[in-house]
Motif scaffolding. Structure first.
Motif, mmCIF file in Angstrom:
data_model
loop_
_atom_site.group_PDB
_atom_site.id
_atom_site.type_symbol
_atom_site.label_atom_id
_atom_site.label_comp_id
_atom_site.label_asym_id
_atom_site.label_seq_id
_atom_site.Cartn_x
_atom_site.Cartn_y
_atom_site.Cartn_z
ATOM 1 N N GLU A 1 -3.468 10.302 1.363
ATOM 2 C CA GLU A 1 -2.877 11.259 0.199
ATOM 3 C C GLU A 1 -3.104 10.393 -1.274
ATOM 4 N N PRO A 2 -3.547 11.148 -1.871
ATOM 5 C CA PRO A 2 -3.381 11.235 -3.383
ATOM 6 C C PRO A 2 -1.444 9.926 -3.944
ATOM 7 N N THR A 3 -1.440 9.262 -4.366
ATOM 8 C CA THR A 3 -0.107 8.790 -4.913
ATOM 9 C C THR A 3 -0.523 7.678 -6.314
ATOM 10 N N PHE A 4 1.124 7.801 -6.965
ATOM 11 C CA PHE A 4 0.726 7.009 -7.620
ATOM 12 C C PHE A 4 1.653 6.000 -7.353
ATOM 13 N N ARG A 5 1.829 4.452 -8.230
ATOM 14 C CA ARG A 5 2.311 3.482 -7.626
ATOM 15 C C ARG A 5 2.995 2.565 -8.380
ATOM 16 N N ILE A 6 4.388 2.184 -8.385
ATOM 17 C CA ILE A 6 4.985 1.384 -9.588
ATOM 18 C C ILE A 6 6.415 0.250 -8.831
ATOM 19 N N GLY A 7 5.425 -0.769 -9.667
ATOM 20 C CA GLY A 7 6.447 -2.185 -8.568
ATOM 21 C C GLY A 7 7.967 -1.769 -9.379
ATOM 22 N N GLN B 1 0.845 12.143 -6.051
ATOM 23 C CA GLN B 1 0.464 12.918 -7.794
ATOM 24 C C GLN B 1 0.953 14.527 -7.447
ATOM 25 N N PRO B 2 1.344 14.896 -8.968
ATOM 26 C CA PRO B 2 1.831 16.092 -9.040
ATOM 27 C C PRO B 2 0.498 16.886 -9.051
ATOM 28 N N GLY C 1 0.825 -1.553 -0.065
ATOM 29 C CA GLY C 1 -0.189 -0.193 0.083
ATOM 30 C C GLY C 1 0.871 1.485 -0.354
ATOM 31 N N SER C 2 2.094 1.372 1.023
ATOM 32 C CA SER C 2 2.460 2.260 0.362
ATOM 33 C C SER C 2 4.132 1.906 0.350
#
Length: 372
Positions: free
Chosen positions: A334-340, A304-305, A140-141
């Motif tokens: 908080e709005p984020t985007f995630r990359i594995g 997220q920008p 998640g984080s």
């Protein structure tokens, strides 16, 4: 398409082609392969042949987590303390509550791992707690909880531990024989071993499995019954029809994992992937969700920008047009985007992804003020 999510991960051609076979799971010719997979999994977990067993279960990671909770935490006399510092810990809490277990929560910010002192204090404050539930790698984080250090205080307090290693097993170090307080290390086929979805595994002390008979109140999610069936019908057998092609492909992935150098080699590759991604995105002006000292090697999140042109789904689609697929949702407040950073990818693929991120942001008209 370059798949950069925390699972299912990018796989090798040999693993995917292993699915293109027809296998009868009840055929005794398949039993030796099934047995070999269990034994290799046990060995990777640091288990010993006469003391530990790998128990397979069909389904997603939530299935094997629920099975471990039901099997090892008694409904009447047990209580599970969940270290809650991410979305998947929250899911462990829900699985336990809906299984009718007594649950307590040790809530920690999702921007850092729990400390042994925090766990020790929570255990000392509640003598009813029999088990600690902890997520090793929180997708998640992106944080990592130190299960070795936490395990020491759990052991000193005379309690037991269930480790959700779904996105950790095979990359982060773990040695079951050195952590006798652990009832189960659980993981799935489609993460750091780089197999395909469909199978979960729990690696457990045999004596603890034998002592847990009757706890689960579920036929499907009873690991003691999985073990009893193996004792009765052979450890190549299954109670219910498994995704046998996925299991076969997992065996291929497991052999590749071992040939690559096992856990240390896999961790080294993922750490380098994460470093390149983290540093590359910072140069683009993106703000990481975690400080580097808290950043685990499995997945990296970025805020997220704050730009009117940025919309997460549009960003995901812009990346897809450039050949990179990432998650189209986030689990943080908080709005984020995630990359594995895991899967059959290396530094070249991650550098390609950073370039694609730059291009996708440009497509949306987003230019960060402090971009290099």
């Amino acid at each position: 398409m370059l798949l950069l999510i925390p699972g299912p991960v990018q796989t090798r051609p040999e693993v995917r082609s292993a699915m293109a076979v027809d296998i009868a799971p009840w055929d005794r010719d398949f039993f030796p392969e099934s047995i070999a997979i269990r034994e290799k999994v046990r060995d990777v977990a640091g288990g010993l042949p006469d003391r530990h067993v790998a128990l397979p279960l069909q389904g997603a990671g939530h299935f094997i987590v629920e099975a471990a909770i039901r099997t090892f935490v008694p409904a009447a006399a047990g209580k599970l303390l969940v270290v809650s510092n991410g979305a998947y810990a929250d899911r462990m809490e829900r699985l336990a509550r809906e299984a009718g277990r007594d649950v307590a929560i040790l809530r920690i910010p999702d921007t850092r791992g729990v400390t042994p002192g925090e766990v020790a204090a929570a255990l000392a404050a509640d003598s009813a707690v029999t088990h600690l539930g902890i997520v090793y790698s929180e997708t998640g984080s992106g944080i990592v909880n130190d299960v070795v250090a936490v395990g020491e205080v759990v052991r000193a307090a005379g309690r037991r531990m269930i480790v959700d290693g779904v996105s950790a097993f095979g990359a982060l170090p773990f040695d079951l024989k050195a952590q006798p307080e652990v009832d189960a290390m659980v993981f799935t086929s489609n993460k750091c071993i780089e197999g395909l979805p469909g199978m979960g595994f729990a690696v457990c002390p045999i004596e603890r499995v034998e002592a847990s008979a009757g706890n689960a109140a579920s036929w499907s999610f009873d690991l003691s019954d999985v073990y009893a069936t193996g004792r009765r019908a052979g450890f190549g057998s299954f109670r219910f029809t498994p995704p046998v092609q996925a299991l076969h492909a997992f065996g291929v992935a497991l052999d590749i994992f071992i040939a690559e150098g096992g856990q240390p080699a896999r961790l080294a590759r993922y750490c380098e992937n994460c470093r390149i991604l983290y540093e590359g995105c910072v140069k683009l002006g993106l703000v990481p969700y975690l400080d580097w000292k808290e950043q685990g090697p499995i997945i990296a999140l970025f805020h997220q920008p704050k730009h009117p042109g940025f919309k997460l789904l549009e960003f995901v689609e812009a990346l897809k047009r450039r050949g990179v697929l990432i998650s189209n949702f986030h689990n943080t407040v908080e709005p984020t985007f995630r990359i594995g950073c895991i899967g059959h990818v290396g530094p070249d693929e991650i550098r390609f992804a950073v370039g694609a991120i730059r291009g996708a942001l440009e497509d949306l008209g987003v230019r960060q003020k402090n971009a290099a």
